[in-house]
Design an enzyme around this catalytic site. Structure first.
Site, PDB file in Angstrom:
ATOM      1  N   ASP A  95       1.503  -1.184  -0.023  1.00 55.45           N
ATOM      2  CA  ASP A  95       0.527  -0.567  -0.004  1.00 55.45           C
ATOM      3  C   ASP A  95       0.470   1.267  -0.059  1.00 55.45           C
ATOM      4  O   ASP A  95       1.448   1.243   0.806  1.00 55.45           O
ATOM      5  CB  ASP A  95      -0.795   0.163   1.086  1.00 55.45           C
ATOM      6  CG  ASP A  95      -1.495   0.689   1.698  1.00 55.45           C
ATOM      7  OD1 ASP A  95      -2.210   2.056   0.892  1.00 55.45           O
ATOM      8  OD2 ASP A  95      -2.365   1.208   2.466  1.00 55.45           O
ATOM      9  N   ASP A  97       0.698   5.003  -0.600  1.00 51.61           N
ATOM     10  CA  ASP A  97      -0.094   6.815   0.040  1.00 51.61           C
ATOM     11  C   ASP A  97       0.286   7.392  -0.796  1.00 51.61           C
ATOM     12  O   ASP A  97       1.253   7.720   0.400  1.00 51.61           O
ATOM     13  CB  ASP A  97      -1.081   6.063   1.256  1.00 51.61           C
ATOM     14  CG  ASP A  97      -2.115   7.019   1.661  1.00 51.61           C
ATOM     15  OD1 ASP A  97      -2.110   8.091   0.808  1.00 51.61           O
ATOM     16  OD2 ASP A  97      -3.341   7.090   2.239  1.00 51.61           O
ATOM     17  N   ASP A 264       2.672   0.954   3.228  1.00 52.06           N
ATOM     18  CA  ASP A 264       2.526   0.814   4.571  1.00 52.06           C
ATOM     19  C   ASP A 264       2.264  -1.063   5.226  1.00 52.06           C
ATOM     20  O   ASP A 264       1.867  -1.517   5.102  1.00 52.06           O
ATOM     21  CB  ASP A 264       0.517   1.113   5.090  1.00 52.06           C
ATOM     22  CG  ASP A 264       0.084   1.724   6.111  1.00 52.06           C
ATOM     23  OD1 ASP A 264       0.872   0.985   7.030  1.00 52.06           O
ATOM     24  OD2 ASP A 264      -0.788   1.943   6.183  1.00 52.06           O
TER      25      ASP A 264
END
Ligand SMILES: [Zn+2]
Length: 314
Positions: A95, A97, A264
């Site tokens: 992930d 972001d 993450d």
């Protein structure tokens, strides 16, 4: 483009007129009956959890009736997803972001994203994808635009059952420097490390370097030379006037820390995680979460903006 929250009316419009079950990726539909679904109905969190749907049509009915604020599914598979019983494996997920990137070349405030840092998030995800395929032999993966960044989802059979995932995370992000003797091997982890070092260092600005002004100026002035030296496997790449071994070491440790935060990590290591479902709406920013078919041509500001945003009058 403004990333404004979607209203209830806009959510309804989206699920009634734009959402299409054919936009739910195949890797979800294949085993839809084995996934847990979770819904956030009002923007206060995923309070409606442990749902299951035997078919995509039943899920479509639910969406049309409820037009939720956000939708997730588990990355894992269960015999009985309602009770999360009998875990049968989980996708390996990364992930990235854009809002959480520790180093970016734009001047976004905390929590914000812009075209520039979204592009930088994409660059990170593409580098990780290359490593997964080239070094780890991954065959089945999908890229997803999450609404504010990217998800990389791997679903090779060999990967699904892995329970410990932190070593893979460290490998693909290049977050540990190799021993000096092997630092310049042409393939394998040292090559990944060098590539990720350059990716991070080239974006660094004054504020990203926690050293005294002389050291910072030196590193920034010599940046292109350092990068070219490390790419050409020159072991003296950090030999700069006024920078001793201690500072060198601190600088390399600093880069390691930043690279460890590119992804993450909690999402990767948690094999029972729920993750935003491609095709659904990221209501907080009024963008669609979409599976990306062609990353080279993908532009989130064109391909992930729901129609209602273009129809807004204010
Ligand atoms: Zn930005």
């Amino acid at each position: 483009m403004e990333f404004k929250e979607a209203s209830l009316r806009e959510r309804k419009l989206y699920y009634h007129e734009e959402w299409n079950k054919n936009d739910v990726p195949e890797f979800i539909i294949d085993r839809i009956h084995e996934r847990e679904f979770a819904f956030d109905h009002d923007g206060n969190g995923y309070n409606d959890r442990y749902k299951e749907f035997k078919t995509v049509d039943l899920f479509a009915d639910f969406l049309v009736k409820n037009f939720p604020y956000a939708v997730c599914t588990s990355v894992s598979f269960y015999s009985n997803p309602k009770n999360r019983e009998e875990w049968k494996g989980a996708e390996l997920v990364f992930d990235i972001d854009a809002k959480d990137l520790a180093v970016k070349s734009c001047y976004c405030k905390e929590g914000q994203v812009c075209e520039k840092c979204l592009t930088e998030a994409k660059e990170i995800v593409l580098n990780i994808k290359d490593t997964l395929i080239g070094d780890l032999g991954v065959k089945y993966l999908s890229l997803v635009y999450s609404g504010r960044g990217y998800h990389l989802r791997v679903y090779d059979n060999e990967v699904l059952s892995l329970e410990r995932r932190s070593e893979i995370l460290e490998y693909v992000t290049g977050s540990k420097r190799p021993k000096e003797q092997i630092m310049f091997l042409s393939h394998g982890y040292p090559a990944v490390y060098r590539k990720m070092f350059v990716l991070t260092f080239k974006k660094m600005k004054e504020n990203d370097l926690p050293f005294n002004k002389k050291v910072v100026d030196n590193l920034l002035t010599e940046k292109d030379i350092i990068i070219s030296k490390i790419l050409n496997c020159n072991p003296n790449y950090l030999d700069l006037k006024g920078i001793g071994d201690k500072t060198k070491n601190e600088f390399l440790t600093h880069i390691e820390k930043i690279n460890a935060s590119l992804v993450d990590g909690k999402v990767t290591v948690d094999v029972k995680r729920i993750l935003r479902l491609p095709s659904t709406l990221h209501s907080k920013v009024s963008m669609k979460c979409v599976e990306i078919k062609n990353i080279e041509n993908f532009d989130p500001l064109k391909d992930a903006v729901p129609k209602f945003v273009f129809e807004r009058k204010d």
